[in-house]
Write a protein that holds these residues in place. Structure first.
Motif, short mmCIF file in Angstrom:
data_model
loop_
_atom_site.label_atom_id
_atom_site.label_comp_id
_atom_site.label_asym_id
_atom_site.label_seq_id
_atom_site.Cartn_x
_atom_site.Cartn_y
_atom_site.Cartn_z
N ASP A 9 -1.53 5.58 -5.78
CA ASP A 9 -2.54 5.43 -4.73
C ASP A 9 -2.13 6.20 -3.48
O ASP A 9 -2.94 6.90 -2.87
CB ASP A 9 -2.72 3.94 -4.38
CG ASP A 9 -3.26 3.16 -5.56
OD1 ASP A 9 -3.97 3.75 -6.39
OD2 ASP A 9 -2.94 1.96 -5.65
N LEU A 10 -0.86 6.05 -3.11
CA LEU A 10 -0.36 6.76 -1.93
C LEU A 10 -0.48 8.27 -2.17
O LEU A 10 -0.90 9.03 -1.28
CB LEU A 10 1.10 6.40 -1.66
CG LEU A 10 1.40 4.92 -1.34
CD1 LEU A 10 2.90 4.73 -1.11
CD2 LEU A 10 0.62 4.45 -0.12
N GLY A 15 -2.94 13.53 -1.24
CA GLY A 15 -3.18 14.76 -1.98
C GLY A 15 -1.91 15.38 -2.55
O GLY A 15 -1.79 16.60 -2.65
N ILE A 16 -0.95 14.53 -2.90
CA ILE A 16 0.29 15.03 -3.49
C ILE A 16 0.55 14.29 -4.80
O ILE A 16 -0.27 13.47 -5.22
CB ILE A 16 1.50 14.84 -2.55
CG1 ILE A 16 1.68 13.36 -2.23
CG2 ILE A 16 1.31 15.66 -1.27
CD1 ILE A 16 2.91 13.03 -1.41
N SER A 17 1.67 14.55 -5.44
CA SER A 17 1.95 13.89 -6.71
C SER A 17 2.77 12.62 -6.48
O SER A 17 3.46 12.48 -5.47
CB SER A 17 2.74 14.81 -7.63
OG SER A 17 4.10 14.81 -7.24
N LYS A 18 2.71 11.73 -7.44
CA LYS A 18 3.47 10.50 -7.30
C LYS A 18 4.97 10.77 -7.41
O LYS A 18 5.78 9.97 -6.94
CB LYS A 18 3.04 9.47 -8.34
CG LYS A 18 3.23 9.90 -9.76
CD LYS A 18 2.76 8.83 -10.74
CE LYS A 18 2.85 9.38 -12.17
NZ LYS A 18 2.39 8.43 -13.20
N VAL A 19 5.32 11.88 -8.02
CA VAL A 19 6.74 12.25 -8.07
C VAL A 19 7.28 12.41 -6.65
O VAL A 19 8.35 11.88 -6.31
CB VAL A 19 6.95 13.54 -8.87
CG1 VAL A 19 8.40 13.98 -8.79
CG2 VAL A 19 6.52 13.36 -10.30
N SER A 20 6.54 13.11 -5.83
CA SER A 20 6.98 13.30 -4.45
C SER A 20 7.04 11.97 -3.71
O SER A 20 7.95 11.72 -2.91
CB SER A 20 6.05 14.26 -3.73
OG SER A 20 6.11 15.53 -4.33
N THR A 37 8.52 11.73 5.71
CA THR A 37 8.07 10.90 6.82
C THR A 37 6.60 10.48 6.65
O THR A 37 6.25 9.32 6.85
CB THR A 37 8.21 11.67 8.15
OG1 THR A 37 9.49 12.28 8.18
CG2 THR A 37 8.06 10.75 9.33
N LYS A 38 5.78 11.46 6.26
CA LYS A 38 4.36 11.16 6.08
C LYS A 38 4.17 10.07 5.03
O LYS A 38 3.39 9.14 5.21
CB LYS A 38 3.62 12.43 5.66
CG LYS A 38 2.74 13.00 6.77
CD LYS A 38 2.18 14.38 6.43
CE LYS A 38 1.22 14.40 5.26
NZ LYS A 38 0.74 15.80 4.98
N VAL A 39 4.89 10.21 3.94
CA VAL A 39 4.77 9.24 2.85
C VAL A 39 5.20 7.85 3.33
O VAL A 39 4.51 6.86 3.12
CB VAL A 39 5.64 9.66 1.64
CG1 VAL A 39 5.69 8.54 0.61
CG2 VAL A 39 5.08 10.93 1.01
N LYS A 40 6.36 7.82 3.99
CA LYS A 40 6.87 6.52 4.44
C LYS A 40 5.91 5.85 5.41
O LYS A 40 5.74 4.64 5.38
CB LYS A 40 8.25 6.71 5.09
CG LYS A 40 9.35 6.94 4.08
CD LYS A 40 10.72 6.84 4.73
CE LYS A 40 11.82 6.87 3.66
NZ LYS A 40 13.16 6.76 4.23
N GLU A 41 5.32 6.66 6.27
CA GLU A 41 4.39 6.09 7.23
C GLU A 41 3.18 5.48 6.54
O GLU A 41 2.75 4.37 6.86
CB GLU A 41 3.94 7.16 8.23
CG GLU A 41 4.84 7.20 9.46
CD GLU A 41 4.54 8.40 10.34
OE1 GLU A 41 3.58 9.14 10.05
OE2 GLU A 41 5.30 8.60 11.31
N LEU A 42 2.63 6.23 5.59
CA LEU A 42 1.47 5.70 4.88
C LEU A 42 1.83 4.43 4.12
O LEU A 42 1.08 3.45 4.11
CB LEU A 42 0.90 6.76 3.92
CG LEU A 42 -0.38 6.30 3.21
CD1 LEU A 42 -1.53 6.16 4.20
CD2 LEU A 42 -0.78 7.26 2.09
N GLY A 47 1.08 -1.21 3.55
CA GLY A 47 1.82 -2.36 3.05
C GLY A 47 2.25 -2.17 1.61
O GLY A 47 2.23 -3.11 0.80
N TYR A 48 2.63 -0.94 1.28
CA TYR A 48 3.08 -0.68 -0.09
C TYR A 48 4.37 -1.46 -0.39
O TYR A 48 5.27 -1.53 0.44
CB TYR A 48 3.35 0.81 -0.31
CG TYR A 48 4.06 1.07 -1.62
CD1 TYR A 48 3.36 1.02 -2.81
CD2 TYR A 48 5.42 1.30 -1.66
CE1 TYR A 48 4.01 1.21 -4.01
CE2 TYR A 48 6.09 1.49 -2.85
CZ TYR A 48 5.38 1.44 -4.03
OH TYR A 48 6.03 1.61 -5.22
#
Lengths: 336, 336
Positions: A9-10, A15-20, A37-42, A47-48
């Motif tokens: 979902d993230l 617009g990236i892969s779940k691997v990243s 950083t972008k991933v962690k923020e999202l 609330g992942y």
DNA sequence: CTGAAAGCGCTTACAG
DNA sequence: CTGAAAGCGCTTACAG
């Protein structure tokens, strides 16, 4: 809070892969710091929460440790091992690990039934709190899981153990009594019951030898039966001037027994114990005892199990943690 | 013992599908009893252990329950909630569930940091042992997980709680003192600190009202500060003949205070407590107290959380467990 | 640095 | 009663 949201979902949202996403969240290399950083923020914002089961399935790491306690050690509501397991759980948390406590009942111990945490592959390693039957321990050692024994060790076993330096503490404590002028010193504890009781006894004996005080068989007093249950204390007719008790709980019982026969502490008899537990402070006078440095023992045990999980081959043998004598008012100085 | 062996392995060995193995082992229908037996026998013989992670990933069931305890309740080595969590873990085992204890430290409680067991989806439900800050509890309630509060409840909350019938016990205990001829009865406990202390106080007050004894503000004695830490007791100058203490621990402290000013128990002052903890038996004389029937509370809490996991909609509200007065020797009968 | 593909070991419809 | 297929949500080589 709490809708189901996965790495996919993230990934989709960014617009990236779940691997990243996986790499970013688990602080693995292979993503730019910017993307991380972008991933962690999202993740934070949405609330992942990671699914530990999915992670475990791939990595074979549960991030859980089993804490095994024999039922016989927790008969009291104030059982010592309860608080120890609390400390262990607290310490494990520093490593991102949860503790799953499991109580081994008489039946399971006798029949060597493996604990649920093993049967269902819930843990990466096991800490055994206090000595169990040797057959049971053998079964635990046959398990292909890192194991640490806490507060006891087993002869000829290659399992690492963390133990208080009972031998030396018993020695030091008895030395203290002798330095105060005592010669008629009894030991209270069933020497065959646990390695702690035995080693404390041997430290006591070492002190006697060094000071040329003969060991008297009537001065070694049983305090528990074969199941580990406390029994009534049989005082020798020729009363000692001092008692080294294998634990404060028994020192407490002893003080009550001595009172019953009209003896005052420390005027008539001096009493010392081990563990620095509540029983050493609720008596009047408070009892001189040995603090086992549980904090040190716990943090060592946790460090060892964590290292063993990372590297199962490595062994640490028997790690001795020195104790500290806490002097209180239960010892009288005899004029010499 | 302990080689990796999966359902597929068992299936291959028996020449059947892993679907049948799964059904056989989990006692689901869809296999003949004959095949089921064969599968179970092979599993036993091969030492097959289910992979809880794989099962969880599919079923969303962890077969783990989180037990949350605030750091502030386990300052003592003999902390009451340690043994309670031991009992909970023991009881959960009857349902094939493991308990993961987690200690909530001051920081986490203050900042409402969700527990690891939630963050990593390790549990199917949560039992909260003892009252935490209301903001923290609100966070816990927002979690989409079955939750049970143990030993406290929260106003306006729809979370189920298991509590001792503190109000009634406080009432009954005070009635006992009045029946023994006491009129000057103090209550020891900070009424705003927890719901237990408050309800015990209100039971005490109810008894006073019914017996037409006026409530005296100088007879309500604080025992802890806002962080829940115990403080020195301030005895009223006009000494009561009896004290209702909100817990045995404080009763124990009170007895020591009274001794210091030369008062004898129960000759000069009667003292009663709550909890039937070690503190009620280590004093001389032993203290009349209330046993909260922890066993009943624990088994009820476990039953409720298990049912809620099966059916998250169902609610049970506040379940009251009656206490039992344990009469000992700390109460004097006044001639009336 | 980024991601497509495979696979961890189960369970759950679904079809036979 | 029995099993082929899909999929739970991750991580780990591996290729680009």
């Amino acid at each position: 809070m709490g809708e189901k949201i996965s790495m996919s979902d993230l990934a989709k949202e960014l617009g990236i892969s779940k691997v990243s996403v996986s790499k970013a969240l688990s602080d693995k290399e292979g993503v730019s710091e910017e993307l991380r950083t972008k991933v962690k923020e999202l993740a934070m914002q949405k609330g992942y929460r990671i699914n530990n089961s999915a992670r475990s399935l791939k990595t074979n790491r549960q991030f859980n440790i089993g804490i095994l306690i024999s039922e016989k050690f927790i008969l009291d509501k104030e059982a010592y091992y309860f608080s120890v397991s609390g400390e262990i759980i607290r310490k494990l948390d520093d490593y991102g690990i949860s503790g799953i406590m499991e109580i081994i009942n008489y039946q399971a111990e006798k029949n060597c039934v493996p604990p649920r945490v093993y049967n269902e592959k819930k843990v990466d390693g096991i800490i055994v709190l206090g000595q169990l039957r040797s057959e049971y321990l053998k079964m635990i050692e046959d398990i292909n899981l890192p194991v640490v024994f806490f507060d006891f060790y087993v002869k000829d076993s290659k399992t690492d153990s963390i133990v208080a330096d009972n031998f030396f503490s018993g020695y030091a404590l008895t030395n203290l009594l002798i330095a105060r002028g005592h010669k008629k010193i009894a030991y209270v504890g069933s020497v065959m019951a646990t390695s702690s009781i035995q080693d404390r006894y041997l430290g006591y004996y070492k002190s006697l030898i060094e000071n040329q005080v003969p060991l008297r068989t009537d001065y070694v007093i049983e305090d528990r039966d074969e199941q580990g249950r406390f029994i009534d204390l049989q005082l020798p007719t020729d009363l000692p001037t001092a008692f080294v008790c294998n634990c404060d709980r028994v020192a407490y019982s002893l003080v009550n027994e001595l009172r019953k026969i009209g003896k005052k502490i420390p005027t008539d008899c001096s009493v010392v114990g081990f563990d620095n537990s509540i029983f050493s402070t609720i008596t009047d006078p408070q009892i001189t005892t040995v603090d086992n440095n549980i904090d040190k023992m716990v943090s060592t045990a946790v460090k060892v199990i964590v290292k063993k999980i990372a590297n199962p081959q490595r062994t640490y043998d028997r790690i001795l943690i020195p104790g500290t004598i806490i002097e209180r008012s239960s010892v009288k100085t005899l004029k010499i």
